[in-house]
Write a protein that holds these residues in place. Structure first.
Motif: not given
Length: 127
Positions: A20-29, A53-57, A92-95
């Motif tokens: 997947l293209h990086p943009n679509l990888q982020a959209k998976l989140a 991971i960055r999108k989840l952050q 963990k990903i904080n607030e």
């Protein structure tokens, strides 16, 4: 986990970002978060995607997910494991979207390292 939670489906997906293209990888989140909120689906993802991971952050910083909604288990390569570093660590990903611990070498820093190497190569070729 409650009895009701145990009835909710859990999907295990290996490298959902593959091809997947990086943009679509982020959209998976976004897709995973939507499925969790809409259907209560839980996910166990095996990924190498910095974009996911960055999108989840980002979603955590926007308060769309909580610290308990996304937990990362990072598996260190054997050459980086010693008595001070566990083979598997929970991150963990904080607030604010920050991570509770760092990844091992070569995950987030690889693109930057390659860029610096390219700059050094270009400089040496121009001299």
């Amino acid at each position: 986990m409650s009895y009701i939670d145990s009835l909710k489906p859990t999907l295990v997906i290996e490298e959902p970002e593959a091809n997947l293209h990086p943009n679509l990888q982020a959209k998976l989140a976004d897709v995973f978060v939507l499925a969790n909120k809409t259907f209560g689906t839980h996910f166990i993802l095996e990924t190498h995607s910095e974009y996911l991971i960055r999108k989840l952050q980002y979603l955590s910083a926007k308060n769309e997910i909580t610290q308990d909604d996304a937990v990362i288990y990072y598996f260190n390569a054997d050459e980086y494991v010693n008595e001070n570093e566990p083979k598997v660590k929970e991150i963990k990903i904080n607030e604010f979207g920050g991570l509770s611990d760092s990844f091992g070498p070569g995950f987030y820093d690889e693109a930057t390292n390659l860029k610096f190497e390219l700059m050094k190569l270009n400089k040496s070729q121009s001299n």
